[in-house]
Design a protein around this motif. Structure first.
Motif, PDB file in Angstrom:
ATOM      1  N   GLU A  35      23.532  -6.592  -7.787  1.00 46.34           N
ATOM      2  CA  GLU A  35      22.904  -5.392  -7.765  1.00 46.34           C
ATOM      3  C   GLU A  35      23.077  -3.794  -7.217  1.00 46.34           C
ATOM      4  O   GLU A  35      22.864  -3.608  -7.519  1.00 46.34           O
ATOM      5  N   GLY A  36      24.028  -4.549  -6.113  1.00 50.60           N
ATOM      6  CA  GLY A  36      24.446  -3.122  -5.474  1.00 50.60           C
ATOM      7  C   GLY A  36      25.426  -2.485  -6.083  1.00 50.60           C
ATOM      8  O   GLY A  36      25.062  -1.026  -6.469  1.00 50.60           O
ATOM      9  N   ALA A  37      25.875  -2.934  -7.636  1.00 48.67           N
ATOM     10  CA  ALA A  37      27.078  -2.455  -7.638  1.00 48.67           C
ATOM     11  C   ALA A  37      26.170  -1.450  -9.590  1.00 48.67           C
ATOM     12  O   ALA A  37      26.839  -0.427  -9.091  1.00 48.67           O
ATOM     13  N   CYS A  38      25.513  -2.351  -9.380  1.00 46.75           N
ATOM     14  CA  CYS A  38      24.518  -1.996 -10.322  1.00 46.75           C
ATOM     15  C   CYS A  38      23.594  -0.110  -9.876  1.00 46.75           C
ATOM     16  O   CYS A  38      24.115   0.914 -10.141  1.00 46.75           O
ATOM     17  N   VAL A  39      23.400   0.020  -8.584  1.00 43.94           N
ATOM     18  CA  VAL A  39      22.617   1.113  -8.224  1.00 43.94           C
ATOM     19  C   VAL A  39      24.141   1.882  -8.269  1.00 43.94           C
ATOM     20  O   VAL A  39      24.314   3.584  -8.748  1.00 43.94           O
ATOM     21  N   VAL A  40      25.638   1.680  -8.004  1.00 44.94           N
ATOM     22  CA  VAL A  40      26.935   2.417  -7.962  1.00 44.94           C
ATOM     23  C   VAL A  40      26.852   2.797  -9.763  1.00 44.94           C
ATOM     24  O   VAL A  40      26.787   4.299  -9.527  1.00 44.94           O
ATOM     25  N   LEU A  41      26.771   2.414 -10.196  1.00 51.27           N
ATOM     26  CA  LEU A  41      27.115   2.482 -12.449  1.00 51.27           C
ATOM     27  C   LEU A  41      26.273   3.485 -12.786  1.00 51.27           C
ATOM     28  O   LEU A  41      26.210   4.317 -12.810  1.00 51.27           O
ATOM     29  N   ILE A  42      24.046   2.817 -11.771  1.00 51.59           N
ATOM     30  CA  ILE A  42      23.227   3.907 -12.613  1.00 51.59           C
ATOM     31  C   ILE A  42      23.334   5.438 -12.109  1.00 51.59           C
ATOM     32  O   ILE A  42      22.943   6.319 -12.123  1.00 51.59           O
ATOM     33  N   SER A  43      24.325   5.862 -10.951  1.00 55.18           N
ATOM     34  CA  SER A  43      23.965   6.723  -9.544  1.00 55.18           C
ATOM     35  C   SER A  43      25.491   7.187 -10.913  1.00 55.18           C
ATOM     36  O   SER A  43      25.198   8.354 -10.890  1.00 55.18           O
ATOM     37  N   GLN A  44      26.588   6.983 -11.352  1.00 55.22           N
ATOM     38  CA  GLN A  44      27.441   7.153 -11.966  1.00 55.22           C
ATOM     39  C   GLN A  44      26.711   7.745 -13.482  1.00 55.22           C
ATOM     40  O   GLN A  44      27.505   8.909 -14.289  1.00 55.22           O
ATOM     41  N   LEU A  45      25.993   7.060 -13.713  1.00 50.83           N
ATOM     42  CA  LEU A  45      25.523   7.463 -14.940  1.00 50.83           C
ATOM     43  C   LEU A  45      24.433   8.476 -14.912  1.00 50.83           C
ATOM     44  O   LEU A  45      24.926   9.538 -16.325  1.00 50.83           O
ATOM     45  N   LYS A  46      24.060   8.874 -13.927  1.00 52.14           N
ATOM     46  CA  LYS A  46      22.851   9.834 -13.824  1.00 52.14           C
ATOM     47  C   LYS A  46      24.221  10.682 -14.045  1.00 52.14           C
ATOM     48  O   LYS A  46      23.787  12.028 -14.501  1.00 52.14           O
ATOM     49  N   HIS A  47      25.109  10.884 -13.378  1.00 58.28           N
ATOM     50  CA  HIS A  47      25.722  12.180 -13.333  1.00 58.28           C
ATOM     51  C   HIS A  47      26.584  12.454 -14.580  1.00 58.28           C
ATOM     52  O   HIS A  47      26.882  13.450 -15.111  1.00 58.28           O
ATOM     53  N   ALA A  48      26.575  11.611 -15.241  1.00 59.82           N
ATOM     54  CA  ALA A  48      27.352  11.457 -16.608  1.00 59.82           C
ATOM     55  C   ALA A  48      26.256  11.877 -17.739  1.00 59.82           C
ATOM     56  O   ALA A  48      26.621  12.074 -19.283  1.00 59.82           O
ATOM     57  N   ALA A  49      25.391  11.732 -17.291  1.00 58.05           N
ATOM     58  CA  ALA A  49      24.331  11.722 -18.591  1.00 58.05           C
ATOM     59  C   ALA A  49      23.624  13.054 -19.194  1.00 58.05           C
ATOM     60  O   ALA A  49      23.217  14.065 -19.724  1.00 58.05           O
ATOM     61  N   GLY A  50      24.497  14.224 -18.292  1.00 56.85           N
ATOM     62  CA  GLY A  50      24.342  15.420 -18.425  1.00 56.85           C
ATOM     63  C   GLY A  50      25.298  16.129 -19.576  1.00 56.85           C
ATOM     64  O   GLY A  50      25.730  17.447 -19.741  1.00 56.85           O
ATOM     65  N   THR A  51      25.732  15.347 -20.314  1.00 55.51           N
ATOM     66  CA  THR A  51      26.997  15.587 -21.700  1.00 55.51           C
ATOM     67  C   THR A  51      25.775  15.814 -22.713  1.00 55.51           C
ATOM     68  O   THR A  51      24.283  15.594 -22.229  1.00 55.51           O
TER      69      THR A  51
END
Length: 99
Positions: A35-51
């Motif tokens: 779950e902790g790993a997912c939190v990090v991935l989701i945070s990274q996804l949010k930054h990448a989603a501006g594409t």
């Protein structure tokens, strides 16, 4: 760039599947770790989603991935309910009641 974005979704889906497998075996420490790993991935996804927006095919794939993640999450929650209830009883010092 949409491939990179889809990679995040696929990685989150894999982590959710791993969480579900851990929950099915009662390995709650592993569930929490993932779950902790997912939190990090989701945070990274949010930054990448501006594409730029996804293509229609990529958006459809994203939708299918999200549905599988939600299905995994629902089953994890169902499996976790008894464990969370027991944990709550231990923390509150209340005796466990049998139904």
């Amino acid at each position: 760039m949409s491939t990179n974005l889809l990679n995040y979704y696929e990685t989150i889906e894999k982590a959710s599947q791993d969480m579900l497998e851990a929950a099915r075996t009662g390995n709650w420490d592993q569930v929490v770790k993932l779950e902790g790993a997912c939190v990090v991935l989701i945070s990274q996804l949010k930054h990448a989603a501006g594409t730029p927006p996804l293509t229609p095919d990529a958006a459809q794939l994203k939708s299918r991935i999200m549905q599988r993640i939600l299905i995994n999450d629902a089953e994890i929650r169902t499996l976790a309910e008894p464990w969370l209830e027991e944990f709550d009883h231990m923390l509150s010092g209340r005796p466990k009641t049998l139904h």
